[in-house]
Structures are given as C-alpha cells and as structure tokens.
Design a protein around this motif. Sequence first.
Motif, PDB file in Angstrom:
ATOM      1  N   VAL A 117      54.622  -5.459  -3.065  1.00  0.00           N
ATOM      2  CA  VAL A 117      53.333  -4.768  -3.130  1.00  0.00           C
ATOM      3  C   VAL A 117      52.250  -5.764  -3.548  1.00  0.00           C
ATOM      4  CG1 VAL A 117      52.040  -2.865  -4.160  1.00  0.00           C
ATOM      5  CG2 VAL A 117      54.518  -2.656  -3.822  1.00  0.00           C
ATOM      6  N   PRO A 118      51.254  -6.022  -2.694  1.00  0.00           N
ATOM      7  CA  PRO A 118      50.133  -6.867  -3.114  1.00  0.00           C
ATOM      8  C   PRO A 118      49.338  -6.192  -4.230  1.00  0.00           C
ATOM      9  CG  PRO A 118      50.194  -6.594  -0.720  1.00  0.00           C
ATOM     10  CD  PRO A 118      51.131  -5.586  -1.291  1.00  0.00           C
ATOM     11  N   LEU A 119      48.875  -6.962  -5.194  1.00  0.00           N
ATOM     12  CA  LEU A 119      48.078  -6.447  -6.301  1.00  0.00           C
ATOM     13  C   LEU A 119      46.691  -7.078  -6.287  1.00  0.00           C
ATOM     14  CD1 LEU A 119      50.708  -6.672  -9.213  1.00  0.00           C
ATOM     15  CD2 LEU A 119      50.184  -4.688  -7.768  1.00  0.00           C
ATOM     16  N   THR A 120      45.735  -6.378  -6.884  1.00  0.00           N
ATOM     17  CA  THR A 120      44.398  -6.941  -7.007  1.00  0.00           C
ATOM     18  C   THR A 120      44.300  -7.845  -8.232  1.00  0.00           C
ATOM     19  OG1 THR A 120      43.682  -4.981  -8.225  1.00  0.00           O
ATOM     20  CG2 THR A 120      43.308  -5.004  -5.841  1.00  0.00           C
ATOM     21  N   ASP A 121      44.998  -7.489  -9.293  1.00  0.00           N
ATOM     22  CA  ASP A 121      45.042  -8.315 -10.496  1.00  0.00           C
ATOM     23  C   ASP A 121      46.245  -7.870 -11.318  1.00  0.00           C
ATOM     24  OD1 ASP A 121      44.226  -6.594 -12.993  1.00  0.00           O
ATOM     25  OD2 ASP A 121      42.841  -5.993 -11.397  1.00  0.00           O
ATOM     26  N   THR A 122      46.552  -8.616 -12.356  1.00  0.00           N
ATOM     27  CA  THR A 122      47.721  -8.298 -13.178  1.00  0.00           C
ATOM     28  C   THR A 122      47.359  -8.130 -14.654  1.00  0.00           C
ATOM     29  OG1 THR A 122      48.221 -10.656 -13.457  1.00  0.00           O
ATOM     30  CG2 THR A 122      49.279  -9.524 -11.621  1.00  0.00           C
ATOM     31  N   ALA A 123      46.074  -7.986 -14.959  1.00  0.00           N
ATOM     32  CA  ALA A 123      45.656  -7.907 -16.360  1.00  0.00           C
ATOM     33  C   ALA A 123      46.283  -6.707 -17.063  1.00  0.00           C
ATOM     34  CB  ALA A 123      44.132  -7.843 -16.445  1.00  0.00           C
ATOM     35  N   GLY A 124      46.229  -5.526 -16.441  1.00  0.00           N
ATOM     36  CA  GLY A 124      46.798  -4.338 -17.064  1.00  0.00           C
ATOM     37  C   GLY A 124      48.300  -4.440 -17.236  1.00  0.00           C
ATOM     38  N   ALA A 125      48.970  -4.965 -16.213  1.00  0.00           N
ATOM     39  CA  ALA A 125      50.424  -5.126 -16.290  1.00  0.00           C
ATOM     40  C   ALA A 125      50.792  -6.119 -17.391  1.00  0.00           C
ATOM     41  CB  ALA A 125      50.983  -5.578 -14.946  1.00  0.00           C
ATOM     42  N   ARG A 126      50.052  -7.218 -17.473  1.00  0.00           N
ATOM     43  CA  ARG A 126      50.337  -8.225 -18.504  1.00  0.00           C
ATOM     44  C   ARG A 126      50.154  -7.641 -19.904  1.00  0.00           C
ATOM     45  NH1 ARG A 126      46.953 -11.547 -15.481  1.00  0.00           N
ATOM     46  NH2 ARG A 126      45.525 -11.708 -17.252  1.00  0.00           N
ATOM     47  N   ALA A 127      49.164  -6.776 -20.068  1.00  0.00           N
ATOM     48  CA  ALA A 127      48.941  -6.165 -21.383  1.00  0.00           C
ATOM     49  C   ALA A 127      50.125  -5.278 -21.766  1.00  0.00           C
ATOM     50  CB  ALA A 127      47.646  -5.347 -21.361  1.00  0.00           C
ATOM     51  N   ALA A 128      50.646  -4.509 -20.798  1.00  0.00           N
ATOM     52  CA  ALA A 128      51.801  -3.648 -21.078  1.00  0.00           C
ATOM     53  C   ALA A 128      53.038  -4.483 -21.399  1.00  0.00           C
ATOM     54  CB  ALA A 128      52.060  -2.724 -19.891  1.00  0.00           C
TER      55      ALA A 128
END
Length: 296
Positions: A117-128
């Motif tokens: 799955v292409p993502l727009t960014d990973t900031a939220g995932a990295r925070a989790a």
Amino acid sequence: MYHTWMRYFTPGPVHHRLGLACLGVGLQHGELPTVGPRTLDHHVAVVITAGTGWLRTPDGRTRTVTAPALIWLTPGTPHHYGADPGTGWDESFVDFTGPAVAAYTELGYIEPHRPLVPLTDTAGARAAVSRIVRAARRGNPHLEVETSAAVHELLIALRRARADTPPGTDPVLAALARDAFLPLSVAQHAARHGMTPTELRTAVRRGAGCSPKDYLLHIRLGRAKELLAATELPIAAVARRVGYDDPAYFSRLFARRVGTAPVRFRRRQGRTVPGGWSDRIPDPEHPPVIGPRTSA
C-alpha cells in the motif's frame, strides 16, 4: 551493514479481549536480510519509511517497494521481501492479533488482498510505533494495555496515510479519490483529467497496482462499510453517498465483493467478531512463524 532492534511479548488471554494484542515491535535500518519465504499465523504491519526494495506476492509477481509504503503480512499467506542491496531501507514493524482484526478488515483498515500500500507519509505510524517501543521497557506493568491501545492508533494512522486518501502524493490518484463518489464512468473520469482511458489505466496501474475501476470500487466500498457500521442511514442513502443511484445494484455489488449483503454487514458490526491468536511467541532473535524458516 544493518542495525536492528526488536522485542516480542506474550500477552495473556485477558489482554486479547482488549480487541488487539501487540505481539512484537521492531525498528530496522540499512541493508537488511531478505525476509522469507515464510508464513505467519498473525498480522504484521511493516512500515517502510525510507529506501526501496521489493515484495514477491503469492501470485508470483515481484513488486517494487518505494518508501513511504506499507507491507501487510497476513495469516496463512506466504511472503517474501527485502531491501535493495547496496542502499537498504528503514522499516518499523508491529506484530498483532485479536478479535478486532476481523472488524478492522471488514471496514477496510486492514487489506489482506492488497499486500503493498503506497502511503503519503509515515509520521502518524511512527508515532504509534514509538509508543509501543516506549511501553516495551522492561518491568512496565502496563505493557499489554499500552501496546494494545497503540496498535489501534497505528491502524487508524495507516488508514489516514493511505495514498488513495487525499491529499495524495500522486495527483492522478488524489483526483480520482476526490471524485470517487461521483456517478462517473472510467472514461468520464479520464476526460475530467484531460486523459484518455488508456492513459488513465496506465497511470493508476503504476501508482496503485490495479485498474481505475478497481481503485474507485475499493474507495467506494470502504466508505460504504464505514457508513454502514457508524450510521443508521438507509441502504439506499448509503448507496447514493458512495455514487450509486440504484440501491439494488449497489447491494448486489457489495455482496459480491464483500461477501455479505449490506444489511447483514451492518448487523455484524454490533456483535463480537471472532478471531484467532497465537500464544507461541519465541525469543526476539527468532520472529514467530508457522512454516519452516528458510531465511532470516
């Protein structure tokens, strides 16, 4: 050269009743060893934050992985992937399971049939993921509860960051996602963006790995699931909200693609959805697998 940190947990049965139980977390950087071919008995979200690599899907195709991206590893499905030699990539991963997995899957937050799955960014995932890492300190009495809450947060963050949700990095995909609920044919969508149907098919295949029709249908049905689960709108109103003037056609399409009628899907959201879990989580140096290990 690569650097890796990982930790695995063994939550008890009561912690699985929280809905999602975190089984492990890891952070890895550099020229990582190839993973697989192997098969797991639970879910893993692998978030690629930098670099490129490849993923071999069960149908034998080899897909290029370009960060930011998400790789879904699902129970019983063989997987085989790795970073490009010489450059490597940065990844974080979270192993999880629990009865809420089925509901998240039905609502489109977990996509077993879309492993890349292409993502727009990973900031939220990295925070989790960072919350899980902090909770993983030894002796934390709230480990299982904190990590469970963070897995819920991770799934929401990944859903928000999907490249088929505006704003997207690919302007064609973003435009299609914006207009997905309009009652337009693929040819009409192409005309709106100054493209021929063939040009649109090529662009969507390149950006999302599927046809424009399937891409639009995926967005429409995902929204329909959310409306069915979270509102009391009549089926006809749900159909209109996602671009179908004929509620009977929408119901047939939904049943064919989702596997159950919209009415039954809505009823199921009020019940506990069964789900399996594994209580065999081995040493951190040996990630959990079902099948024989062929590589690290």
